[in-house]
Design a protein around this motif. Sequence first.
Motif, mmCIF file in Angstrom:
data_model
loop_
_atom_site.group_PDB
_atom_site.id
_atom_site.type_symbol
_atom_site.label_atom_id
_atom_site.label_comp_id
_atom_site.label_asym_id
_atom_site.label_seq_id
_atom_site.Cartn_x
_atom_site.Cartn_y
_atom_site.Cartn_z
ATOM 1 N N VAL A 50 0.839 -1.195 0.000
ATOM 2 C CA VAL A 50 0.000 0.000 0.000
ATOM 3 C C VAL A 50 0.876 1.249 0.000
ATOM 4 N N GLN A 51 1.926 1.245 0.793
ATOM 5 C CA GLN A 51 2.813 2.406 0.839
ATOM 6 C C GLN A 51 3.479 2.644 -0.512
ATOM 7 N N ARG A 52 3.908 1.576 -1.191
ATOM 8 C CA ARG A 52 4.501 1.736 -2.531
ATOM 9 C C ARG A 52 3.479 2.295 -3.521
ATOM 10 N N LEU A 53 2.230 1.829 -3.442
ATOM 11 C CA LEU A 53 1.171 2.339 -4.319
ATOM 12 C C LEU A 53 0.893 3.814 -4.043
ATOM 13 N N LEU A 54 0.921 4.194 -2.774
ATOM 14 C CA LEU A 54 0.733 5.598 -2.409
ATOM 15 C C LEU A 54 1.905 6.451 -2.898
ATOM 16 N N ASP A 55 3.120 5.968 -2.659
ATOM 17 C CA ASP A 55 4.326 6.716 -3.045
ATOM 18 C C ASP A 55 4.438 6.914 -4.551
ATOM 19 N N SER A 56 3.927 5.954 -5.321
ATOM 20 C CA SER A 56 4.016 6.041 -6.781
ATOM 21 C C SER A 56 2.805 6.742 -7.403
ATOM 22 N N ASP A 57 1.909 7.262 -6.561
ATOM 23 C CA ASP A 57 0.704 7.963 -7.014
ATOM 24 C C ASP A 57 -0.255 7.084 -7.808
#
Length: 158
Positions: A50-57
């Motif tokens: 989830v954090q990677r998905l958030l960080d990559s917009d």
Amino acid sequence: MSETNRSVTGATLDDVSKAIIARLQTDGRVAYSAIAREIGLSEAAVRQRVQRLLDSDVLQIVAVTDPAQVGFDRQAMIGVTVRGDMQPVQKALSELPEVAYVVLTAGRFDLLVEVVCVDDAHLLDLLTAQIRTIDGVTETETFVYLKLAKQRYDWGTR
């Protein structure tokens, strides 16, 4: 789920990421532990994805409201015709707080702009004092929302 991966804005979404996104689209408050149980990962792995998905917009987790119920009684879609380069106009429109989104289009209008205003006077001021004064804007056509019949964000990732 299909085994295909698809690149979206530079991020590759595998079936696990797609399942996480689909679950969050139905309930953005669901616990990572519940998602982990549903898809067979550890809670830590879900949190990291989830954090990677958030960080990559690729993903945003937000509260979606009905504008009319929180004091914004006028919504509208504004078609904008632009002379010359659309990018400066798109940038200027995107900076206005009343603007929910800006879409560059092909067709009758160069841009479609959704706005959320307190009332008709607010919309009129936005149109005349702000949008129509942006350099490059040659024409606008406003489509006033009479009723918000459907607003959903659970279309999944396909």
